[in-house]
Design an enzyme around this catalytic site. Structure first.
Site, mmCIF file in Angstrom:
data_model
loop_
_atom_site.group_PDB
_atom_site.id
_atom_site.type_symbol
_atom_site.label_atom_id
_atom_site.label_comp_id
_atom_site.label_asym_id
_atom_site.label_seq_id
_atom_site.Cartn_x
_atom_site.Cartn_y
_atom_site.Cartn_z
ATOM 1 N N HIS A 47 0.815 -1.208 0.000
ATOM 2 C CA HIS A 47 0.000 0.000 0.000
ATOM 3 C C HIS A 47 0.853 1.265 0.000
ATOM 4 C CE1 HIS A 47 -3.932 1.875 0.544
ATOM 5 N NE2 HIS A 47 -3.390 2.693 1.399
ATOM 6 N N TYR A 50 4.393 0.465 -3.143
ATOM 7 C CA TYR A 50 4.140 0.162 -4.553
ATOM 8 C C TYR A 50 5.188 -0.811 -5.113
ATOM 9 C CZ TYR A 50 0.835 4.045 -4.400
ATOM 10 O OH TYR A 50 -0.223 4.855 -4.089
ATOM 11 N N LYS A 89 -6.668 14.035 -6.965
ATOM 12 C CA LYS A 89 -6.151 12.681 -6.794
ATOM 13 C C LYS A 89 -7.306 11.741 -6.470
ATOM 14 C CE LYS A 89 -2.596 10.065 -4.286
ATOM 15 N NZ LYS A 89 -1.781 10.022 -3.073
ATOM 16 N N HIS A 93 -10.126 2.988 -0.534
ATOM 17 C CA HIS A 93 -10.308 2.576 0.857
ATOM 18 C C HIS A 93 -11.131 1.293 0.843
ATOM 19 C CE1 HIS A 93 -9.779 4.495 5.036
ATOM 20 N NE2 HIS A 93 -8.622 4.421 4.434
ATOM 21 N N GLU A 310 -3.392 5.133 12.546
ATOM 22 C CA GLU A 310 -3.892 5.889 11.396
ATOM 23 C C GLU A 310 -5.085 6.751 11.804
ATOM 24 O OE1 GLU A 310 -4.396 3.353 7.954
ATOM 25 O OE2 GLU A 310 -2.362 2.569 8.133
#
Length: 719
Positions: A47, A50, A89, A93, A310
């Site tokens: 995640h 990449y 962008k 999720h 997070e």
């Protein structure tokens, strides 16, 4: 508190392969601490790093005279003239939304909004692309309701209009829904804020909400397949608060005016770890953090938890020390935390201290730019077998089958739950073509669309990738906008399977070719892999969001078909039924090849539409459902009947690309025919608008009856 012992099981639980762990040992020359293991896990998971896709992402076209900033920052930045820029962008999720639909979708919206305002842009529009399992599946209704409420709950409270998107259903998403969130903002082109730290000894400042235990390990969870332990992953989903985010945005905007900001990065995936490492790495600096200074909302949080939390609505910033008091005053005013939690250092170190105890001491550059990079083995998707014959269908029965499917019925039940008008600059709302937002105080507008046809991509990743870009290009063109640039959200299964990796590679090649030909470079994006449950992959879903410019808002093509208007078709019809909506909805078949995309025809036909928009009253691109569905939707929107001359199945329901349906007066139609002849663009009269029936090839039904089906189907299933 004693730290857990590093075992093979613990390493595997952090998503690290044995060879990756060996690489960690080589880099630091010792066994990592528990916190260090968590940091490597966060930075090296799919995640954040990449690692399976980087090699192929580099092949995409990312530059052009309109591009101010391409991939690598929080969002892409594109010039729209007059020293103004659009910043945008898209991000996924997916995993969190399957586990906890409301919060997963809500925090997806929150995260993408932060990516935009972190760069100094005030958000002006949001979209979302949602993929769910079969409507009959026991979990689908709960997911649809939770995700739609989450998207609306966060976006509406924050105050950004949702102007477009898509919703699709397919059994391949039964165990893994997709929630792709898009946001765009407006900024002065000479006042964009970037994330690279600069200067040694500069204060690193924590801004926004307090840190909790929600979302610990979220990025690692998002980099793995699902199995029967899915319910245990609920604590890895973040919890959002849109009102805090609204205050955070206003505080950041105000702070940016003071000149105090050197660099700024939102805390998204992997929280404090990822934001600090990215800022340091881009600025070629080290970072020291003192975690006892991090504002926490829970007692006794460990270094590991603080580094990997997070929790939402948080930012990290490098600040000019002489303006510290001024900056703090701004955040005090907005009742948000402002804490100096560390500083930039000259050495290549990521030094994490907690109550004077060193919890991590790692070479910072090795965490980001030298994360593992894989050239995964891949096999090309085999060419589709020749398609079995498609029996002819009664044209009205075929149309009814499409509009009574939740895939093609009106999505008004969804977008009525979103605030589409907040801000007062919405020109075109969801439901009819691309969304359009007025650039406040100017004559310009920006158009937005989101597109992909996963069936096509599965059958032929290369053509399917091309088609997603081409359809986005057509959707912008159909409202009179000049396409500027794109962002992508590449959703695929497990890249360690060569067939899945082959889908990814094929789609990237197709997307790249189309973006180059249509001059719509990819300026930002996201890759979401491991979208599988018990080994069953989703359909390959490379979502393309495109942004276009309308120089004068009054030039937008936003009229409606009227009684007596001629129906004109631009483009060539061969009657391609492979992988079509008709095949899927009427015959329950997914066979044949995807339609092939002639990019030269896309460009020529798109240029023709934009050049002649003054003669066009209404326009729609042709995609799923072909001519029949496009004609019905144009008629239904206008509340007027339509008659098409053709009655045969391939002409009505074929999904050939590079086509538009136009409604124009008789005089306009004559002028368009003449203009098309001189431009070498195929155009033909296919029928007319008027009356109160929908009639295809002499078979008809009342528009009112069809409209009632079209508008009520979705709510009847999910309401």
């Amino acid at each position: 508190m004693d730290e857990p012992q590093i075992t093979d099981e613990l390493i595997a639980a952090h998503g690290l392969k044995p060879d990756e762990y060996e690489r960690i040992l080589e880099i630091i020359g010792r066994e990592p601490t528990f916190t260090e293991l968590g940091i490597f896990s966060a930075m090296w998971n799919e995640h954040c790093s990449y690692k399976s896709s980087k090699r192929w992402l580099r092949t995409l076209p990312t530059s052009g005279p309109q591009v101010i900033c391409g991939p690598g920052e929080n969002a892409g930045v594109v010039d729209i003239g007059d020293n103004q820029a659009i910043v945008f962008k898209m991000e996924s999720h997916n995993h969190p939304s399957y586990i906890e639909p409301y919060q997963g979708a809500a925090t997806g919206v929150g995260g993408i909004l932060r990516d935009v305002f972190t760069m100094g842009a005030r958000p002006i529009a949001a979209m979302n692309s949602l993929s769910f399992g079969s409507p009959e599946h026991h979990k689908t209704r709960q997911l649809v309701n939770g995700v739609v409420e989450g998207v609306g709950g966060y976006g509406n409270c924050f105050g950004v209009p949702t102007v477009g998107g898509e919703v699709r259903f397919h059994p391949a998403y039964n165990g893994n829904c997709l929630v792709n969130a898009f946001a765009a903002g407006l900024a002065d082109a000479d006042k964009i804020f970037y994330s690279a730290a600069s200067g040694v000894g500069m204060p690193v400042v924590y801004l926004g909400a307090k840190t909790g235990r929600d979302g610990v390990g979220g990025a690692t969870m998002a980099s793995a397949e699902f199995d029967d332990t899915i319910e245990e992953k609920r604590p890895t989903v973040q919890v959002g608060d849109p009102f805090t985010e609204k205050r955070l945005m206003e505080a950041c905007m105000e702070l940016m005016q003071t000149g105090a900001v050197i660099s700024i990065q939102d805390m998204g995936a992997a929280g404090l770890t990822c934001s600090a490492v990215e800022m340091g790495d881009k600025g070629e600096l080290g970072i020291r953090l003192d975690l006892e200074k991090v504002p926490c909302r829970e007692e006794g949080m460990t270094a590991y938890e603080m580094m990997l939390s997070e929790s939402q609505e948080r930012m990290l910033m490098v600040l000019k020390p002489e303006l510290e008091a001024e900056a703090k005053a701004v955040f005090d005013k907005w009742d948000l935390d402002f804490a100096i939690v560390g500083e930039t250092i000259a050495e290549d170190r990521f030094l994490i201290m907690h109550n004077n105890v060193c919890k991590a001491d790692l070479p910072l550059s090795k965490l980001s730019s030298t994360a593992p990079e894989y050239d995964r083995p891949w096999v090309e998707t085999p060419a589709a077998a020749p398609m079995a014959d498609v029996p002819g269908v009664d044209p009205i029965d075929g149309l009814k089958a499409l509009i009574s499917s939740p895939n093609y019925a009106s999505k008004s039940w969804v977008y009525q739950q979103y605030d589409t008008q907040v801000g007062g600059d919405t020109v075109n709302r969801p439901g009819v073509g691309a969304g359009i937002i007025r650039v406040h105080g100017t004559g310009k507008s920006i158009a937005f669309t989101s597109d992909v046809t996963p069936r096509y991509v599965k059958a032929n990743p290369f053509e399917g990738g091309k088609q997603a870009v081409a359809e986005a290009y057509r959707n912008l063109t159909a409202v009179g906008a000049k396409p500027l640039a794109t962002t992508d959200n590449l959703n695929f299964g497990n890249p360690e399977k060569p067939a899945i990796m082959g889908q990814f590679v094929g789609a990237i090649k197709g997307i790249g070719e189309a973006c180059l030909a249509l001059d719509t470079p990819i300026v930002s994006g996201n890759v979401s892999l491991y979208n599988e449950t018990d080994g069953q992959a989703i359909l390959p879903t490379p979502t393309i969001c495109a942004v276009g410019l309308i120089e004068k808002t009054e030039d937008a093509i936003l009229g409606k078909a009227k009684d007596g208007h001629v129906a004109l078709l631009v483009g060539t019809t061969n009657g391609h039924l492979g992988q079509s909506a008709l095949l899927a909805e009427v015959f329950n078949r997914e066979d044949g090849d995807a339609p092939h995309v002639d990019l030269a025809a896309e460009k020529a036909n798109g240029d023709f539409i934009r050049a002649n928009r003054a003669m066009i009253e209404a326009c729609s691109d042709l995609s799923d459902g072909g001519l029949a569905l496009a004609a019905f939707e144009m008629a239904e929107t206008a509340g007027v009947g339509v008659t098409l001359d053709a009655g045969d199945t391939p002409t009505l329901f074929g999904e050939d690309q590079a086509r538009y349906l136009i409604a124009a007066s008789f005089d306009q139609a004559e002028a368009l025919m003449a203009a098309a002849a001189s431009a070498g663009v195929p155009i033909a009269t296919v029928g007319k608008f008027g009356g109160s029936d929908v009639s295809f090839g002499g078979v008809s039904a009342p528009l009112a009856e069809l409209s009632a089906t079209f508008r009520s189907t979705f709510g009847a299933i999910f309401g």
